[in-house]
Write an enzyme that holds these catalytic residues in place. Sequence first.
Site, PDB file in Angstrom:
ATOM      1  N   ARG A 108      10.490  -3.359  11.972  1.00 52.55           N
ATOM      2  CA  ARG A 108      10.052  -2.887  12.918  1.00 52.55           C
ATOM      3  C   ARG A 108      10.069  -3.581  13.757  1.00 52.55           C
ATOM      4  O   ARG A 108       8.935  -4.982  13.891  1.00 52.55           O
ATOM      5  CB  ARG A 108       8.600  -2.599  12.287  1.00 52.55           C
ATOM      6  CG  ARG A 108       8.947  -1.151  11.422  1.00 52.55           C
ATOM      7  CD  ARG A 108       7.855  -0.611  10.606  1.00 52.55           C
ATOM      8  NE  ARG A 108       6.703  -1.182  10.919  1.00 52.55           N
ATOM      9  CZ  ARG A 108       5.686  -0.936  10.538  1.00 52.55           C
ATOM     10  NH1 ARG A 108       5.545  -0.010   8.596  1.00 52.55           N
ATOM     11  NH2 ARG A 108       4.280  -0.874  10.256  1.00 52.55           N
ATOM     12  N   ARG A 112      -1.949  -9.365  12.653  1.00 51.97           N
ATOM     13  CA  ARG A 112      -1.976  -8.461  11.988  1.00 51.97           C
ATOM     14  C   ARG A 112      -3.292  -8.835  11.275  1.00 51.97           C
ATOM     15  O   ARG A 112      -4.265  -8.605  10.205  1.00 51.97           O
ATOM     16  CB  ARG A 112      -0.795  -7.448  11.463  1.00 51.97           C
ATOM     17  CG  ARG A 112       0.080  -6.616  12.854  1.00 51.97           C
ATOM     18  CD  ARG A 112       1.447  -6.417  12.466  1.00 51.97           C
ATOM     19  NE  ARG A 112       1.230  -5.037  11.050  1.00 51.97           N
ATOM     20  CZ  ARG A 112       2.555  -4.842  10.416  1.00 51.97           C
ATOM     21  NH1 ARG A 112       3.081  -5.868  10.971  1.00 51.97           N
ATOM     22  NH2 ARG A 112       1.810  -3.227   9.986  1.00 51.97           N
ATOM     23  N   ARG A 149      -9.902   0.960   9.479  1.00 52.42           N
ATOM     24  CA  ARG A 149      -9.670  -0.295   9.573  1.00 52.42           C
ATOM     25  C   ARG A 149     -11.325  -0.997  10.485  1.00 52.42           C
ATOM     26  O   ARG A 149     -10.609  -1.916  10.522  1.00 52.42           O
ATOM     27  CB  ARG A 149      -8.314  -0.442  10.774  1.00 52.42           C
ATOM     28  CG  ARG A 149      -7.255  -0.684   9.918  1.00 52.42           C
ATOM     29  CD  ARG A 149      -5.869  -0.662  10.904  1.00 52.42           C
ATOM     30  NE  ARG A 149      -5.187  -1.177  10.541  1.00 52.42           N
ATOM     31  CZ  ARG A 149      -3.668  -0.717  10.196  1.00 52.42           C
ATOM     32  NH1 ARG A 149      -3.311   0.809  10.056  1.00 52.42           N
ATOM     33  NH2 ARG A 149      -2.338  -1.167   9.384  1.00 52.42           N
ATOM     34  N   LYS A 195       0.859  -1.528  -0.207  1.00 49.44           N
ATOM     35  CA  LYS A 195      -0.058  -0.143   0.141  1.00 49.44           C
ATOM     36  C   LYS A 195       0.525   1.204  -0.374  1.00 49.44           C
ATOM     37  O   LYS A 195       0.798   2.329  -0.985  1.00 49.44           O
ATOM     38  CB  LYS A 195      -0.950   0.161   1.145  1.00 49.44           C
ATOM     39  CG  LYS A 195      -1.846  -1.082   0.854  1.00 49.44           C
ATOM     40  CD  LYS A 195      -3.063  -0.566   2.218  1.00 49.44           C
ATOM     41  CE  LYS A 195      -2.626  -1.066   3.636  1.00 49.44           C
ATOM     42  NZ  LYS A 195      -1.809  -1.580   3.903  1.00 49.44           N
ATOM     43  N   ARG A 244      11.247  -6.981   5.639  1.00 47.81           N
ATOM     44  CA  ARG A 244      11.495  -5.915   5.868  1.00 47.81           C
ATOM     45  C   ARG A 244      11.602  -4.812   6.804  1.00 47.81           C
ATOM     46  O   ARG A 244      12.145  -5.511   7.854  1.00 47.81           O
ATOM     47  CB  ARG A 244       9.545  -5.001   6.083  1.00 47.81           C
ATOM     48  CG  ARG A 244       9.414  -3.747   5.304  1.00 47.81           C
ATOM     49  CD  ARG A 244       8.578  -2.781   5.492  1.00 47.81           C
ATOM     50  NE  ARG A 244       7.002  -3.319   6.550  1.00 47.81           N
ATOM     51  CZ  ARG A 244       6.177  -3.244   6.275  1.00 47.81           C
ATOM     52  NH1 ARG A 244       5.594  -2.028   5.077  1.00 47.81           N
ATOM     53  NH2 ARG A 244       5.226  -3.415   7.496  1.00 47.81           N
TER      54      ARG A 244
HETATM   55  P1  AMP Z   1       0.374   0.131   9.556  1.00 49.76           P
HETATM   56  O1  AMP Z   1       1.237   0.917   9.775  1.00 49.76           O
HETATM   57  O2  AMP Z   1      -1.252   1.477   8.927  1.00 49.76           O
HETATM   58  O3  AMP Z   1       0.676  -1.545   9.074  1.00 49.76           O
HETATM   59  O4  AMP Z   1       0.329   0.747  11.394  1.00 49.76           O
HETATM   60  C1  AMP Z   1       0.609   0.158  12.453  1.00 49.76           C
HETATM   61  C2  AMP Z   1       0.159   0.198  13.387  1.00 49.76           C
HETATM   62  O5  AMP Z   1      -0.344   0.783  13.968  1.00 49.76           O
HETATM   63  C3  AMP Z   1      -1.010  -0.955  13.207  1.00 49.76           C
HETATM   64  O6  AMP Z   1      -0.788  -2.174  13.322  1.00 49.76           O
HETATM   65  C4  AMP Z   1      -2.228  -0.449  14.684  1.00 49.76           C
HETATM   66  O7  AMP Z   1      -1.732  -0.899  15.861  1.00 49.76           O
HETATM   67  C5  AMP Z   1      -1.623   0.779  14.467  1.00 49.76           C
HETATM   68  N1  AMP Z   1      -3.199   1.571  13.689  1.00 49.76           N
HETATM   69  C6  AMP Z   1      -2.580   1.988  12.826  1.00 49.76           C
HETATM   70  N2  AMP Z   1      -3.619   2.498  12.032  1.00 49.76           N
HETATM   71  C7  AMP Z   1      -4.620   2.244  12.880  1.00 49.76           C
HETATM   72  C8  AMP Z   1      -5.280   1.741  13.161  1.00 49.76           C
HETATM   73  N3  AMP Z   1      -6.555   2.544  12.307  1.00 49.76           N
HETATM   74  N4  AMP Z   1      -7.172   2.048  13.636  1.00 49.76           N
HETATM   75  C9  AMP Z   1      -6.444   1.304  15.258  1.00 49.76           C
HETATM   76  N5  AMP Z   1      -4.997   1.508  14.839  1.00 49.76           N
HETATM   77  C10 AMP Z   1      -4.263   1.727  13.411  1.00 49.76           C
END
Ligand code: AMP
Length: 207
Positions: free
Chosen positions: A152, A163, A88, A13, A122
């Site tokens: 990470r 996740r 989400r 993405k 990654r």
């Molecule tokens: P991402 O980089 O988008 O995968 O986000 C990393 C982490 O941030 C996710 O695994 C969640 O713990 C948190 N996170 C990001 N966006 C959201 C969201 N819309 N709602 C809740 N947690 C979020």
Amino acid sequence: MNILLMGPQGSGKGTLGNKIARDFGLVPVSTGDLFRQSIAKGEKLGLEAKTYMDKGLLVPIELTLGILADRLKQPDCQKGVMFDGFPRSIEQAEALKKITDIDHVILLDVPKETCIQRMIGRRVCSCCGAIFNVETYGSEDCDKCGGKLVQRDDDKLDAIKTRLEVYEKTTAPLIDFYADRVFVVKGQEDPEDTYRPVNDFLKGLKK
Ligand code: AMP
């Protein structure tokens, strides 16, 4: 125009989103990035969010909506936003409806195994945030700024599994929620091949 980019973690993405934002003048807004920036600044909100993020769990909605609403109030967002990672869940989508509309959803379709492999490999530059993959990049230092590459915490296997489970259970139902505005694209190995149909679709909307 507001676009939501959807797809499981590791589906690419970020790469696709940057191209869309660049070519269609949208502001990329990623709640994951907003949380990571808040963590880097040592803010209370970021540190609280991190306890959920490290386990691969969703951050509670009050914290997430707070950080998102602050970002959307900034003047640059008025020209159109490319949402990545928000909403989400159906609950978040209902909350977003009260602030702004999503016009189109781009759904990246990538097999789960590919997503897992990409996330395990990654690495992120600890200085500038550039992203690499051990499969294609041999060095432990960033070729842009020389910073150290790190994994990470949420790219470790246990967190990755959680996740992806959360995505299936809580996020994937949004595909039905937005059924009248979803454009599905198959993720290809070459990011340019993934982008082409998306670019054609979005250009077609402007005519
Ligand atoms: P991402 O980089 O988008 O995968 O986000 C990393 C982490 O941030 C996710 O695994 C969640 O713990 C948190 N996170 C990001 N966006 C959201 C969201 N819309 N709602 C809740 N947690 C979020």
